[in-house]
Scaffold this motif. Structure first.
Motif, PDB file in Angstrom:
ATOM      1  N   VAL A  49       0.879  -1.179   0.000  1.00  0.00           N
ATOM      2  CA  VAL A  49       0.000   0.000   0.000  1.00  0.00           C
ATOM      3  C   VAL A  49       0.913   1.224   0.000  1.00  0.00           C
ATOM      4  CG1 VAL A  49      -1.850   1.215   1.184  1.00  0.00           C
ATOM      5  CG2 VAL A  49      -1.704  -1.267   1.346  1.00  0.00           C
ATOM      6  N   PRO A  50       1.143   1.804  -1.182  1.00  0.00           N
ATOM      7  CA  PRO A  50       2.069   2.942  -1.247  1.00  0.00           C
ATOM      8  C   PRO A  50       1.435   4.243  -0.747  1.00  0.00           C
ATOM      9  CG  PRO A  50       1.266   2.415  -3.434  1.00  0.00           C
ATOM     10  CD  PRO A  50       0.685   1.392  -2.500  1.00  0.00           C
ATOM     11  N   VAL A  51       1.393   4.395   0.575  1.00  0.00           N
ATOM     12  CA  VAL A  51       0.868   5.610   1.188  1.00  0.00           C
ATOM     13  C   VAL A  51       1.991   6.643   1.152  1.00  0.00           C
ATOM     14  CG1 VAL A  51      -0.123   6.620   3.269  1.00  0.00           C
ATOM     15  CG2 VAL A  51      -0.629   4.246   2.680  1.00  0.00           C
ATOM     16  N   SER A  52       1.705   7.794   0.570  1.00  0.00           N
ATOM     17  CA  SER A  52       2.744   8.823   0.424  1.00  0.00           C
ATOM     18  C   SER A  52       3.060   9.476   1.768  1.00  0.00           C
ATOM     19  CB  SER A  52       2.302   9.882  -0.579  1.00  0.00           C
ATOM     20  OG  SER A  52       1.228  10.630  -0.046  1.00  0.00           O
ATOM     21  N   THR A 103     -16.098   4.146 -10.609  1.00  0.00           N
ATOM     22  CA  THR A 103     -16.882   4.140 -11.842  1.00  0.00           C
ATOM     23  C   THR A 103     -16.979   5.539 -12.439  1.00  0.00           C
ATOM     24  OG1 THR A 103     -18.944   4.434 -10.605  1.00  0.00           O
ATOM     25  CG2 THR A 103     -18.265   2.171 -11.078  1.00  0.00           C
ATOM     26  N   PHE A 104     -16.650   6.586 -11.646  1.00  0.00           N
ATOM     27  CA  PHE A 104     -16.740   7.966 -12.126  1.00  0.00           C
ATOM     28  C   PHE A 104     -15.410   8.508 -12.622  1.00  0.00           C
ATOM     29  CE2 PHE A 104     -20.000   7.789  -8.714  1.00  0.00           C
ATOM     30  CZ  PHE A 104     -21.104   7.907  -9.529  1.00  0.00           C
ATOM     31  N   SER A 105     -14.326   8.151 -11.949  1.00  0.00           N
ATOM     32  CA  SER A 105     -13.054   8.791 -12.232  1.00  0.00           C
ATOM     33  C   SER A 105     -11.899   7.871 -11.858  1.00  0.00           C
ATOM     34  CB  SER A 105     -12.956  10.087 -11.423  1.00  0.00           C
ATOM     35  OG  SER A 105     -11.689  10.669 -11.551  1.00  0.00           O
ATOM     36  N   THR A 106     -10.738   8.202 -12.390  1.00  0.00           N
ATOM     37  CA  THR A 106      -9.531   7.492 -11.990  1.00  0.00           C
ATOM     38  C   THR A 106      -8.571   8.419 -11.241  1.00  0.00           C
ATOM     39  OG1 THR A 106      -8.526   7.967 -14.140  1.00  0.00           O
ATOM     40  CG2 THR A 106      -9.641   5.835 -13.881  1.00  0.00           C
ATOM     41  N   SER A 107      -8.987   9.663 -11.017  1.00  0.00           N
ATOM     42  CA  SER A 107      -8.181  10.618 -10.268  1.00  0.00           C
ATOM     43  C   SER A 107      -8.180  10.226  -8.799  1.00  0.00           C
ATOM     44  CB  SER A 107      -8.746  12.024 -10.439  1.00  0.00           C
ATOM     45  OG  SER A 107      -8.166  12.897  -9.493  1.00  0.00           O
ATOM     46  N   LEU A 108      -7.009   9.979  -8.255  1.00  0.00           N
ATOM     47  CA  LEU A 108      -6.900   9.517  -6.872  1.00  0.00           C
ATOM     48  C   LEU A 108      -7.453  10.561  -5.890  1.00  0.00           C
ATOM     49  CD1 LEU A 108      -5.911   6.825  -5.885  1.00  0.00           C
ATOM     50  CD2 LEU A 108      -3.694   7.823  -5.454  1.00  0.00           C
ATOM     51  N   GLN A 109      -7.181  11.838  -6.133  1.00  0.00           N
ATOM     52  CA  GLN A 109      -7.672  12.869  -5.230  1.00  0.00           C
ATOM     53  C   GLN A 109      -9.206  12.923  -5.252  1.00  0.00           C
ATOM     54  OE1 GLN A 109      -5.120  13.407  -7.402  1.00  0.00           O
ATOM     55  NE2 GLN A 109      -3.528  13.378  -5.854  1.00  0.00           N
ATOM     56  N   VAL A 169      -8.895   2.791  -1.006  1.00  0.00           N
ATOM     57  CA  VAL A 169      -8.809   3.489  -2.296  1.00  0.00           C
ATOM     58  C   VAL A 169      -7.466   3.211  -2.960  1.00  0.00           C
ATOM     59  CG1 VAL A 169      -8.612   5.791  -3.342  1.00  0.00           C
ATOM     60  CG2 VAL A 169     -10.475   5.310  -1.773  1.00  0.00           C
ATOM     61  N   ILE A 170      -6.393   3.278  -2.197  1.00  0.00           N
ATOM     62  CA  ILE A 170      -5.062   3.025  -2.751  1.00  0.00           C
ATOM     63  C   ILE A 170      -4.952   1.593  -3.260  1.00  0.00           C
ATOM     64  CG2 ILE A 170      -2.605   2.855  -2.183  1.00  0.00           C
ATOM     65  CD1 ILE A 170      -3.068   5.213  -0.238  1.00  0.00           C
ATOM     66  N   LEU A 171      -5.467   0.636  -2.475  1.00  0.00           N
ATOM     67  CA  LEU A 171      -5.422  -0.767  -2.908  1.00  0.00           C
ATOM     68  C   LEU A 171      -6.227  -0.989  -4.188  1.00  0.00           C
ATOM     69  CD1 LEU A 171      -5.706  -2.708   0.459  1.00  0.00           C
ATOM     70  CD2 LEU A 171      -3.776  -2.713  -1.113  1.00  0.00           C
ATOM     71  N   ILE A 172      -7.435  -0.458  -4.245  1.00  0.00           N
ATOM     72  CA  ILE A 172      -8.271  -0.642  -5.418  1.00  0.00           C
ATOM     73  C   ILE A 172      -7.643   0.038  -6.637  1.00  0.00           C
ATOM     74  CG2 ILE A 172     -10.520  -0.111  -6.432  1.00  0.00           C
ATOM     75  CD1 ILE A 172     -11.703  -0.450  -3.602  1.00  0.00           C
ATOM     76  N   ALA A 173      -7.127   1.251  -6.441  1.00  0.00           N
ATOM     77  CA  ALA A 173      -6.489   1.964  -7.553  1.00  0.00           C
ATOM     78  C   ALA A 173      -5.268   1.209  -8.058  1.00  0.00           C
ATOM     79  CB  ALA A 173      -6.098   3.370  -7.122  1.00  0.00           C
ATOM     80  N   GLY A 174      -4.516   0.639  -7.140  1.00  0.00           N
ATOM     81  CA  GLY A 174      -3.337  -0.134  -7.540  1.00  0.00           C
ATOM     82  C   GLY A 174      -3.697  -1.356  -8.363  1.00  0.00           C
ATOM     83  N   HIS A 175      -4.801  -2.014  -8.041  1.00  0.00           N
ATOM     84  CA  HIS A 175      -5.199  -3.212  -8.780  1.00  0.00           C
ATOM     85  C   HIS A 175      -5.897  -2.868 -10.093  1.00  0.00           C
ATOM     86  CE1 HIS A 175      -3.916  -6.252  -5.974  1.00  0.00           C
ATOM     87  NE2 HIS A 175      -4.398  -5.528  -4.984  1.00  0.00           N
ATOM     88  N   LEU A 176      -6.645  -1.779 -10.108  1.00  0.00           N
ATOM     89  CA  LEU A 176      -7.343  -1.405 -11.336  1.00  0.00           C
ATOM     90  C   LEU A 176      -6.431  -0.766 -12.371  1.00  0.00           C
ATOM     91  CD1 LEU A 176     -10.747   0.009 -10.050  1.00  0.00           C
ATOM     92  CD2 LEU A 176     -10.286  -2.212 -11.065  1.00  0.00           C
TER      93      LEU A 176
END
Length: 178
Positions: A49-52, A103-109, A169-176
């Motif tokens: 989990v790459p938490v900044s 489903t709406f966006s891929t922007s992490l923020q 969110v970080i985990l899901i974004a990393g896998h998607l």
């Protein structure tokens, strides 16, 4: 080693959720520690989990501010636990709905914002649900205590659950996005 860190993080998050009704002061700290510990877990030299650093520092500051606010509250409000279960379940349900923001966006923020707003909405709905029970009449919207009690209990719940959601969110974004 990474499995140990993941297990410790999950146990700390469970402890944070259990602490919400009776030891609400500890819940944000336990949740922050869980997020920090899981950020140290690595697999193949890369963080799971790459938490900044910015996230860890900002959530540390938020957790400390929330804990200070809890300490400054009226002791009668701080010791109350009425409706906290409703708000916690609402927060978890709201977080789950907020995770559908992919489903709406891929922007992490934007995904962080959607998850946090959905979590806050779940807390408000949980409080409204509790206010319509016989035990919740004292904090119903018409009593004048609704907003004060919602902020006193809902804000620590939001911070505690949002830290779980940040990692999700970080985990899901990393896998998607992989």
């Amino acid at each position: 080693m990474e499995i140990f860190l993941i297990i410790v993080s999950v146990l700390l998050w469970l402890g944070a959720l259990v602490a919400l009704p009776k030891r609400i002061l500890l819940a944000p700290a336990l949740s922050y520690c869980a997020m920090l510990i899981i950020s140290f877990a690595k697999s193949g030299g890369y963080p799971i989990v790459p938490v900044s650093n910015g996230l860890t520092i900002s959530w540390l500051a938020i957790s400390l501010v929330v804990m200070l606010i809890i300490l400054l509250q009226n002791p009668a409000i701080r010791q109350q636990s009425r409706g906290v279960g409703y708000m916690t379940v609402g927060a978890l349900a709201g977080m789950a709905v907020g995770l559908a923001g992919f489903t709406f966006s891929t922007s992490l923020q934007l995904l962080y914002a959607i998850m946090i707003l959905a979590t806050a909405g779940g807390i408000i709905l949980g409080m409204l649900l509790f206010a319509n029970t016989p035990d919740g009449r004292a904090v119903s919207p018409s009593s004048g205590n609704f907003l004060k009690y919602l902020l006193a209990k809902g804000f620590p719940i939001l911070i505690t659950v949002a830290q779980i959601g940040i990692v999700a969110v970080i985990l899901i974004a990393g896998h998607l996005m992989a």
